[in-house]
Write a protein that holds these residues in place. Sequence first.
Motif, PDB file in Angstrom:
ATOM      1  N   ASP A  28       0.809  -1.223   0.000  1.00 31.00           N
ATOM      2  CA  ASP A  28       0.000   0.000   0.000  1.00 31.00           C
ATOM      3  C   ASP A  28       0.846   1.279   0.000  1.00 31.00           C
ATOM      4  N   LYS A  41      -4.992   3.726  -3.697  1.00 27.74           N
ATOM      5  CA  LYS A  41      -4.419   3.464  -2.371  1.00 27.74           C
ATOM      6  C   LYS A  41      -5.456   2.768  -1.492  1.00 27.74           C
ATOM      7  N   ALA A  44      -5.495  -0.813  -2.312  1.00 29.75           N
ATOM      8  CA  ALA A  44      -4.298  -1.433  -1.743  1.00 29.75           C
ATOM      9  C   ALA A  44      -4.483  -1.688  -0.249  1.00 29.75           C
ATOM     10  N   GLN A  45      -5.044  -0.739   0.452  1.00 32.16           N
ATOM     11  CA  GLN A  45      -5.258  -0.914   1.892  1.00 32.16           C
ATOM     12  C   GLN A  45      -6.288  -2.004   2.173  1.00 32.16           C
ATOM     13  N   LYS A  48      -4.511  -5.453   1.540  1.00 28.91           N
ATOM     14  CA  LYS A  48      -3.177  -5.581   2.132  1.00 28.91           C
ATOM     15  C   LYS A  48      -2.952  -6.946   2.790  1.00 28.91           C
TER      16      LYS A  48
END
Length: 118
Positions: A28, A41, A44-45, A48
């Motif tokens: 992330d 983002k 990505a979070q 994760k």
Amino acid sequence: MTIIQIILLSFIAFLHFYFLILEMFLWDKPKGIKAFKLESKEFAQNTKVLAANQGLYNGFLAAGLWFSIYENSERLASFFLICIAIAGIYGFYSTKNKVIFFVQALPAILVFLFFVFF
């Protein structure tokens, strides 16, 4: 095992150790987002934990190759190279991302063929 085989296996192992770093620790972060062409983002979070699990598996593949060098075992190295090739082929098949084939599967296939023919 010859020095060339050790160098080739080490290259593949370091590659997968780098994947571990990217997927477990940089997923992330800007480098991870760029490397995997993630959509945002936030995405990505949200993914994760899945990426970290994936990274851990890459670490096991790297450790297996290093262990095969330590044990001086071409059979063990061949097993892990085949595992890596299958994972790369499946990754390409399931995501339709040809980069996975060229970065993960093809190097393992080429090194495996080197083991078989040389």
